[in-house]
Structure formats: C-alpha cells, structure tokens
Design an enzyme around this catalytic site. Sequence first.
Site, PDB file in Angstrom:
ATOM      1  N   GLU A  20       0.816  -1.214   0.000  1.00 48.24           N
ATOM      2  CA  GLU A  20       0.000   0.000   0.000  1.00 48.24           C
ATOM      3  C   GLU A  20       0.849   1.263   0.000  1.00 48.24           C
ATOM      4  O   GLU A  20       2.034   1.239   0.335  1.00 48.24           O
ATOM      5  CB  GLU A  20      -0.936  -0.012   1.205  1.00 48.24           C
ATOM      6  N   CYS A  72       3.629   8.272   0.915  1.00 46.69           N
ATOM      7  CA  CYS A  72       4.327   7.294   1.748  1.00 46.69           C
ATOM      8  C   CYS A  72       4.363   5.966   0.986  1.00 46.69           C
ATOM      9  O   CYS A  72       3.315   5.413   0.663  1.00 46.69           O
ATOM     10  CB  CYS A  72       3.556   7.166   3.066  1.00 46.69           C
ATOM     11  N   CYS A  86       7.114  -7.340   6.825  1.00 46.65           N
ATOM     12  CA  CYS A  86       8.359  -6.882   7.451  1.00 46.65           C
ATOM     13  C   CYS A  86       8.807  -7.899   8.485  1.00 46.65           C
ATOM     14  O   CYS A  86       7.991  -8.439   9.212  1.00 46.65           O
ATOM     15  CB  CYS A  86       8.146  -5.524   8.117  1.00 46.65           C
ATOM     16  N   CYS A 141       3.115  -3.148  15.357  1.00 48.59           N
ATOM     17  CA  CYS A 141       2.972  -2.870  13.923  1.00 48.59           C
ATOM     18  C   CYS A 141       2.323  -4.017  13.148  1.00 48.59           C
ATOM     19  O   CYS A 141       2.719  -5.168  13.272  1.00 48.59           O
ATOM     20  CB  CYS A 141       4.343  -2.545  13.336  1.00 48.59           C
ATOM     21  N   CYS A 171       0.544   2.038   9.026  1.00 43.86           N
ATOM     22  CA  CYS A 171       1.434   1.108   8.350  1.00 43.86           C
ATOM     23  C   CYS A 171       0.875  -0.315   8.227  1.00 43.86           C
ATOM     24  O   CYS A 171       0.779  -1.035   9.212  1.00 43.86           O
ATOM     25  CB  CYS A 171       2.709   1.112   9.197  1.00 43.86           C
TER      26      CYS A 171
HETATM   27  N1  SAH Z   1      10.266   0.086   8.986  1.00 44.00           N
HETATM   28  C1  SAH Z   1      10.485   1.475   9.052  1.00 44.00           C
HETATM   29  C2  SAH Z   1       9.547   2.271   8.169  1.00 44.00           C
HETATM   30  C3  SAH Z   1       8.126   1.814   8.106  1.00 44.00           C
HETATM   31  S1  SAH Z   1       7.170   2.012   9.579  1.00 44.00           S
HETATM   32  C4  SAH Z   1      10.416   1.958  10.479  1.00 44.00           C
HETATM   33  O1  SAH Z   1      10.003   1.187  11.337  1.00 44.00           O
HETATM   34  O2  SAH Z   1      10.807   3.088  10.723  1.00 44.00           O
HETATM   35  C5  SAH Z   1       6.968   3.781   9.631  1.00 44.00           C
HETATM   36  C6  SAH Z   1       6.646   4.333  11.002  1.00 44.00           C
HETATM   37  O3  SAH Z   1       5.308   3.993  11.385  1.00 44.00           O
HETATM   38  C7  SAH Z   1       7.542   3.806  12.099  1.00 44.00           C
HETATM   39  O4  SAH Z   1       7.968   4.847  12.935  1.00 44.00           O
HETATM   40  C8  SAH Z   1       6.631   2.861  12.832  1.00 44.00           C
HETATM   41  O5  SAH Z   1       7.046   2.652  14.132  1.00 44.00           O
HETATM   42  C9  SAH Z   1       5.305   3.555  12.730  1.00 44.00           C
HETATM   43  N2  SAH Z   1       4.130   2.714  12.955  1.00 44.00           N
HETATM   44  C10 SAH Z   1       3.955   1.417  12.685  1.00 44.00           C
HETATM   45  N3  SAH Z   1       2.716   1.002  13.039  1.00 44.00           N
HETATM   46  C11 SAH Z   1       2.086   2.092  13.543  1.00 44.00           C
HETATM   47  C12 SAH Z   1       0.794   2.325  14.075  1.00 44.00           C
HETATM   48  N4  SAH Z   1      -0.118   1.369  14.145  1.00 44.00           N
HETATM   49  N5  SAH Z   1       0.498   3.569  14.495  1.00 44.00           N
HETATM   50  C13 SAH Z   1       1.404   4.571  14.424  1.00 44.00           C
HETATM   51  N6  SAH Z   1       2.636   4.417  13.910  1.00 44.00           N
HETATM   52  C14 SAH Z   1       2.985   3.187  13.499  1.00 44.00           C
HETATM   53 FE1  SF4 Z   2       8.797  -3.254  10.229  1.00 39.76          FE
HETATM   54 FE2  SF4 Z   2       6.646  -2.160  11.223  1.00 39.76          FE
HETATM   55 FE3  SF4 Z   2       8.813  -2.353  12.738  1.00 39.76          FE
HETATM   56 FE4  SF4 Z   2       8.785  -0.620  10.664  1.00 39.76          FE
HETATM   57  S1  SF4 Z   2       7.501  -0.551  12.507  1.00 39.76           S
HETATM   58  S2  SF4 Z   2      10.393  -2.072  11.225  1.00 39.76           S
HETATM   59  S3  SF4 Z   2       7.497  -1.758   9.234  1.00 39.76           S
HETATM   60  S4  SF4 Z   2       7.609  -4.072  11.932  1.00 39.76           S
END
Ligand code: SAH
Ligand code: SF4
Length: 347
Positions: free
Chosen positions: A96, A109, A116, A123, A337
């Site tokens: 997505e 984004c 992942c 997440c 995410c």
């Molecule tokens: N893997 C990378 C980039 C993708 S996640 C990382 O972890 O940085 C992008 C951001 O979204 C990260 O800061 C992650 O912690 C946050 N994120 C993931 N799930 C989320 C959620 N349910 N609500 C808010 N932020 C979330």
């Molecule tokens: Fe992977 Fe989600 Fe952790 Fe980012 S926040 S590293 S997408 S598991």
Amino acid sequence: MNLGEKTLNSIYGYTRKKLEEYFLSKGEKKFKALQVFEWLYIHKIENIDLWSNLKKEVREELKEDFVVQTPKIIKQERDTLTRKYLFELEDHNHIEAVVMYHDYGISLCVSSQVGCNMGCAFCESGRLKKVRNLETYEMVGQIIEIEKEIKDRIASVVIMGIGEPLDNYDHVMDFIRIINDPKGLALGIRHITLSTSGIVPKIYDLMKENIQINLAVSLHAPNDTIRNQIMKVNQVYNISQLIQAIQDYIHHTNRRVTIEYVMLKGINDSDSCAKELAHLLKGMNIYVNLIPYNETNHIDLYKSDAKTIQHFCSILKENKINVTIRKEFGSKISAACGQLRSKEVEK
Ligand code: SAH
Ligand code: SF4
C-alpha cells in the site's frame, strides 16, 4: 519480453547509469539512456513504439529486453486529507501507499517490502512477516501510478510504508537514485525521507552514500528495557549503539535527524520516559516527532490520551528538545502502516 522470468524486467527499475551500461553493452551511445528517461519521466509515454527519437531497431530491442510495467492500484480509501491505495503486484502480493495533502504540497508514503521481518510489537506489517523485498520498479511504480490517479505531482516521498527500507538496501538506493535524478522524477533529495527501525550497520552505509536525504529513526523508547519489549531489533542493536550511529550520521552529513516516537498508552508515555528521552537526546541535532498510535484490531496496544501526549511534549520542550506532535492522518481509513494490506490478506 521476459515475462517468463521470476521477476519482470521492468524498465522502471533501471537507474540512468544502469541504462547507460545497457546501451553501451549493445554498442549504442549512452545518451540514449537520457532519451529513455525523458520518455518515461518527463513525457510520461509508456508505449515504446512512440519513442520517436530512437531508431526502430533500438525500440524493437528495448521491447525484447524490457517491459514498461508498474504495480496496479486495486482499491482505495479516502478521507479529506488522505488517500490510501492498495496495489496488487505481479505475483498477487499486496502493498500500500498513502497520499497526504499538506499545506506545503502532496506527500506520498511508499512501501519497501511485502510485510516486514523486524517484528515490532505494535505494527501490523511486522505481525504479518516479510514475504519478499520489493523490486526497484515496484517502488518507482507506486509514484507513477499515483500521479496518474490523482492527476497531480507528488512533492515529497517518505519511505515509511510497509517494510524496513534498510533491509532492502540496494533496491531502495536505486529507487532513490531514479526519483532524485533531475532527468527522472526530479524530486529534490531533501524531499525524500527514509525511516528505519535502526539497523545500525546500514545507517553507516547510508551515511557513506553522501546524499542529503532526510533520515528518520523509529526510536519509540527512552531505554533498552522498554525498547526490547516493543522492538526486536533492539536486542541486536541497542539504544547506545543506535544513538552513536545517529550522532555519527549527523556529524558526517550535517543534517538534522528525525526521531520518531509512537505514543503507546502505559508503555512509553510516562513523565519519567519523557525526562529520560530528553536526557538521551540532549544536545543532538534532532527533532522528535510524537506519533499518536493508530490502534489495530489484532494488537493489544492502545494510543496514549491526547492530554498525556501534550504533557509528554511539554516536558521535552522544557528540556529544550525540538518536538512536534504528528497530525493524525487517515486513522479513519486504516492508514497506519500495513493495515489495508492486512485486511486484504485476512480475506
Ligand atoms: N520500517 C520502518 C519504516 C516503516 S514504519 C520503520 O520502522 O521506521 C513507519 C513508522 O510507522 C515507524 O515509525 C513505525 O514505528 C510507525 N508505525 C507502525 N505502526 C504504527 C501504528 N499502528 N500507528 C502509528 N505508527 C505506526
Ligand atoms: Fe517493520 Fe513495522 Fe517495525 Fe517498521 S515498525 S520495522 S514496518 S515491523
């Protein structure tokens, strides 16, 4: 066409340099790469037969060697300032991308992997594990298709969708080269942000690229005890190693780094966490982005109250830490995410 091969040889996955190498290997002049880039990214013509400044033989050969292919949008959800797109890939996996309309322009984004493997507790993408890395063309293709869909230009790109970009380093770097190329999508490097959960050696690799990309690091905790509970990566690269890498990155690139901190009720949102965080980050050229957690059905973690977030923010400010609270984009449309993909997988 190479349709029978495991991955499609889409021309959208080629940097200008790689296309130059291709033309040289064919005994052609390398400036043909520039012509191809202009057709793809400036004129936006995908039908190779229409690339009129290339000889017919060259066009035929291009058609033999490449496809002009992108992932396809199969579903979208929208609210006022956000549009979320679900893409289907050639192998029927889903990813997505989310468009956000800001005062300063449209940002996108993008995802970097199908799922992942970093396994962060909060997440949705991590819950579903990594299926595979995205190919470069599958990342470039997210921008191409969305610009067609919204009939507008994307002004900035954040690599913050599904996946850990530094776990797909080479493809992500080629993606950045293509979108940053003045003859490609021509997005200024300062309009590109990469977010990582903190794979320390890869942060050093990125530092050595000597590019002025914005780096965002998902810290989410002020100490190892809490970070170990919510981010598995911390058991490999702990906070002191990560902070050292960030300091070295700032020193080497002279760029400010963003620290992401998702606010989880009762986990990392106390006053003492705020003070500890301020102490940890003291004097660094960073700014903290507090992210209200986007709750999901499958995970027993909850978002901090608005008041708690405000209070946390004020403690950081009192301690002279630059901080903002992220505006909540798209929580109504499962924009966190990986949530839209996860719905599709569950079906
Ligand atoms: N893997 C990378 C980039 C993708 S996640 C990382 O972890 O940085 C992008 C951001 O979204 C990260 O800061 C992650 O912690 C946050 N994120 C993931 N799930 C989320 C959620 N349910 N609500 C808010 N932020 C979330
Ligand atoms: Fe992977 Fe989600 Fe952790 Fe980012 S926040 S590293 S997408 S598991």
